[in-house]
Design a protein around this motif. Structure first.
Motif, PDB file in Angstrom:
ATOM      1  N   ALA A   2       0.652  -1.160   0.047  1.00  0.00           N
ATOM      2  CA  ALA A   2       0.139   0.018  -0.035  1.00  0.00           C
ATOM      3  C   ALA A   2       0.782   1.076   0.083  1.00  0.00           C
ATOM      4  O   ALA A   2       1.849   1.325   0.630  1.00  0.00           O
ATOM      5  N   ALA A   3       0.307   2.429  -0.637  1.00  0.00           N
ATOM      6  CA  ALA A   3       1.041   3.634  -0.694  1.00  0.00           C
ATOM      7  C   ALA A   3       1.056   4.189   0.806  1.00  0.00           C
ATOM      8  O   ALA A   3       0.257   3.981   1.601  1.00  0.00           O
ATOM      9  N   THR A   4       2.219   5.006   0.801  1.00  0.00           N
ATOM     10  CA  THR A   4       2.393   5.731   2.286  1.00  0.00           C
ATOM     11  C   THR A   4       1.244   6.705   2.242  1.00  0.00           C
ATOM     12  O   THR A   4       0.547   7.170   1.224  1.00  0.00           O
ATOM     13  N   ARG A  33      -5.496   6.677  12.273  1.00  0.00           N
ATOM     14  CA  ARG A  33      -3.875   7.016  12.040  1.00  0.00           C
ATOM     15  C   ARG A  33      -3.589   7.394  13.213  1.00  0.00           C
ATOM     16  O   ARG A  33      -2.489   6.921  13.457  1.00  0.00           O
ATOM     17  N   VAL A  34      -4.115   7.975  14.221  1.00  0.00           N
ATOM     18  CA  VAL A  34      -3.972   8.565  15.615  1.00  0.00           C
ATOM     19  C   VAL A  34      -3.315   7.393  16.450  1.00  0.00           C
ATOM     20  O   VAL A  34      -2.335   7.139  16.846  1.00  0.00           O
ATOM     21  N   LEU A  35      -4.233   6.294  16.377  1.00  0.00           N
ATOM     22  CA  LEU A  35      -4.128   5.180  17.176  1.00  0.00           C
ATOM     23  C   LEU A  35      -2.955   4.217  16.777  1.00  0.00           C
ATOM     24  O   LEU A  35      -2.257   3.547  17.606  1.00  0.00           O
ATOM     25  N   ALA A  40       2.445   2.362  17.290  1.00  0.00           N
ATOM     26  CA  ALA A  40       3.812   2.137  16.710  1.00  0.00           C
ATOM     27  C   ALA A  40       4.915   2.796  17.570  1.00  0.00           C
ATOM     28  O   ALA A  40       6.066   2.280  17.890  1.00  0.00           O
ATOM     29  N   LEU A  41       4.642   4.094  18.198  1.00  0.00           N
ATOM     30  CA  LEU A  41       5.560   4.623  19.118  1.00  0.00           C
ATOM     31  C   LEU A  41       5.729   3.759  20.220  1.00  0.00           C
ATOM     32  O   LEU A  41       6.888   3.900  21.070  1.00  0.00           O
ATOM     33  N   ALA A  42       4.704   3.248  20.692  1.00  0.00           N
ATOM     34  CA  ALA A  42       4.847   2.476  22.103  1.00  0.00           C
ATOM     35  C   ALA A  42       5.689   1.118  21.625  1.00  0.00           C
ATOM     36  O   ALA A  42       6.446   0.597  22.557  1.00  0.00           O
ATOM     37  N   ALA A  43       5.548   0.647  20.530  1.00  0.00           N
ATOM     38  CA  ALA A  43       6.210  -0.808  20.258  1.00  0.00           C
ATOM     39  C   ALA A  43       7.729  -0.245  19.715  1.00  0.00           C
ATOM     40  O   ALA A  43       8.635  -1.186  19.968  1.00  0.00           O
ATOM     41  N   SER A  44       8.246   0.804  19.339  1.00  0.00           N
ATOM     42  CA  SER A  44       9.305   1.233  19.075  1.00  0.00           C
ATOM     43  C   SER A  44       9.632   2.555  19.542  1.00  0.00           C
ATOM     44  O   SER A  44       9.492   3.682  18.656  1.00  0.00           O
ATOM     45  N   LYS A  76      11.775  11.790  12.818  1.00  0.00           N
ATOM     46  CA  LYS A  76      11.551  10.585  13.323  1.00  0.00           C
ATOM     47  C   LYS A  76      10.052  10.177  13.331  1.00  0.00           C
ATOM     48  O   LYS A  76       9.860   8.816  12.966  1.00  0.00           O
ATOM     49  N   ILE A  77       9.264  11.046  13.602  1.00  0.00           N
ATOM     50  CA  ILE A  77       7.689  10.594  13.943  1.00  0.00           C
ATOM     51  C   ILE A  77       7.390  10.520  12.468  1.00  0.00           C
ATOM     52  O   ILE A  77       6.323   9.820  12.104  1.00  0.00           O
ATOM     53  N   LEU A  78       7.516  11.440  11.390  1.00  0.00           N
ATOM     54  CA  LEU A  78       6.913  11.478  10.006  1.00  0.00           C
ATOM     55  C   LEU A  78       6.974   9.998   9.224  1.00  0.00           C
ATOM     56  O   LEU A  78       5.793   9.955   8.801  1.00  0.00           O
ATOM     57  N   PRO A  79       8.192   9.370   9.413  1.00  0.00           N
ATOM     58  CA  PRO A  79       8.079   8.448   8.548  1.00  0.00           C
ATOM     59  C   PRO A  79       7.070   7.290   9.202  1.00  0.00           C
ATOM     60  O   PRO A  79       6.562   6.393   8.484  1.00  0.00           O
ATOM     61  N   VAL A  80       6.978   7.456  10.647  1.00  0.00           N
ATOM     62  CA  VAL A  80       6.117   6.252  10.955  1.00  0.00           C
ATOM     63  C   VAL A  80       4.702   6.992  10.924  1.00  0.00           C
ATOM     64  O   VAL A  80       3.801   6.040  10.514  1.00  0.00           O
ATOM     65  N   ALA A  81       4.313   7.977  10.869  1.00  0.00           N
ATOM     66  CA  ALA A  81       3.027   8.600  10.704  1.00  0.00           C
ATOM     67  C   ALA A  81       2.492   8.359   9.358  1.00  0.00           C
ATOM     68  O   ALA A  81       1.400   8.513   9.103  1.00  0.00           O
ATOM     69  N   THR A  82       3.574   8.161   8.370  1.00  0.00           N
ATOM     70  CA  THR A  82       2.793   8.076   7.054  1.00  0.00           C
ATOM     71  C   THR A  82       3.133   6.510   6.396  1.00  0.00           C
ATOM     72  O   THR A  82       2.847   6.278   5.177  1.00  0.00           O
ATOM     73  N   ARG A  83       3.250   5.580   7.333  1.00  0.00           N
ATOM     74  CA  ARG A  83       3.347   4.236   7.068  1.00  0.00           C
ATOM     75  C   ARG A  83       2.070   3.859   6.552  1.00  0.00           C
ATOM     76  O   ARG A  83       0.957   4.350   7.328  1.00  0.00           O
ATOM     77  N   PRO A  84       1.919   2.862   5.882  1.00  0.00           N
ATOM     78  CA  PRO A  84       0.540   2.308   5.599  1.00  0.00           C
ATOM     79  C   PRO A  84      -0.197   1.479   6.940  1.00  0.00           C
ATOM     80  O   PRO A  84       0.666   1.351   7.836  1.00  0.00           O
TER      81      PRO A  84
END
Length: 168
Positions: A2-4, A33-35, A40-44, A76-84
């Motif tokens: 899937a696209a980012t 997306r928020v959740l 993701a931030l809790a996991a990594s 650091k946050i933006l790449p995580v926030a734009t993941r599928p």
């Protein structure tokens, strides 16, 4: 694959927090997306983040400015926030007792009248819904839900009550 997703807005919130805003309105896609970002931030974890607070449409990220700055954190946050988005997993189901009308629901009659129906119809439609916890409020255990049947949407009272009786 899937696209980012489009990037969220990063808004400074004081000198030690950033609001990661996915939408300017409340909607289920933004909340998903928020959740996902919160999980993701809790996991990594990113070094310097001290707390995250999810809302309907944004994630407030508190950080220690002595460990990481606003710009570095954003990078650091933006790449995580734009993941599928990850696949939807099976959710836990909760049954919540609700008291309708009388001293516990003093607006039931007014809502029914405004929607041109009966209190029993309002109760049946409301109780028959499936809701999702979109965020937890400022009071422990107070959850904000999404998923209300559109036929039950109401505007706020034109003249808010100055006092709401306890237990309503």
């Amino acid at each position: 694959m899937a696209a980012t997703l489009p990037p969220p807005r990063l808004l400074p919130s004081g000198d030690s927090a950033v609001t990661v805003e996915f939408s300017r309105t409340i909607d289920d896609d933004a909340n998903q997306r928020v959740l996902a970002l919160d999980k993701a931030l809790a996991a990594s974890p990113i070094d310097g983040i001290t707390e995250t607070v999810p809302t309907y449409r944004s994630l407030l990220v508190h950080y220690d400015p002595e460990k990481i700055g606003f710009d570095a954190l954003g990078e650091k946050i933006l790449p995580v926030a734009t993941r599928p988005l990850p696949p939807v997993t099976r959710a836990r189901r909760w049954r919540i007792p609700v008291a309708y009308g009388g001293e516990h629901g003093i607006d039931l009659e007014d809502v029914a009248k405004a929607l041109n129906t009966t209190p029993d119809d309002i109760i049946a439609r409301h109780a028959g819904g499936d809701y999702k916890v979109a965020m937890i409020g400022f009071t422990p255990g107070w959850s904000y839900l999404s998923g209300l049947d559109r036929s039950l949407h109401m505007s706020r009272r034109q003249n808010p009550r100055l006092l709401t009786p306890a237990g309503t």
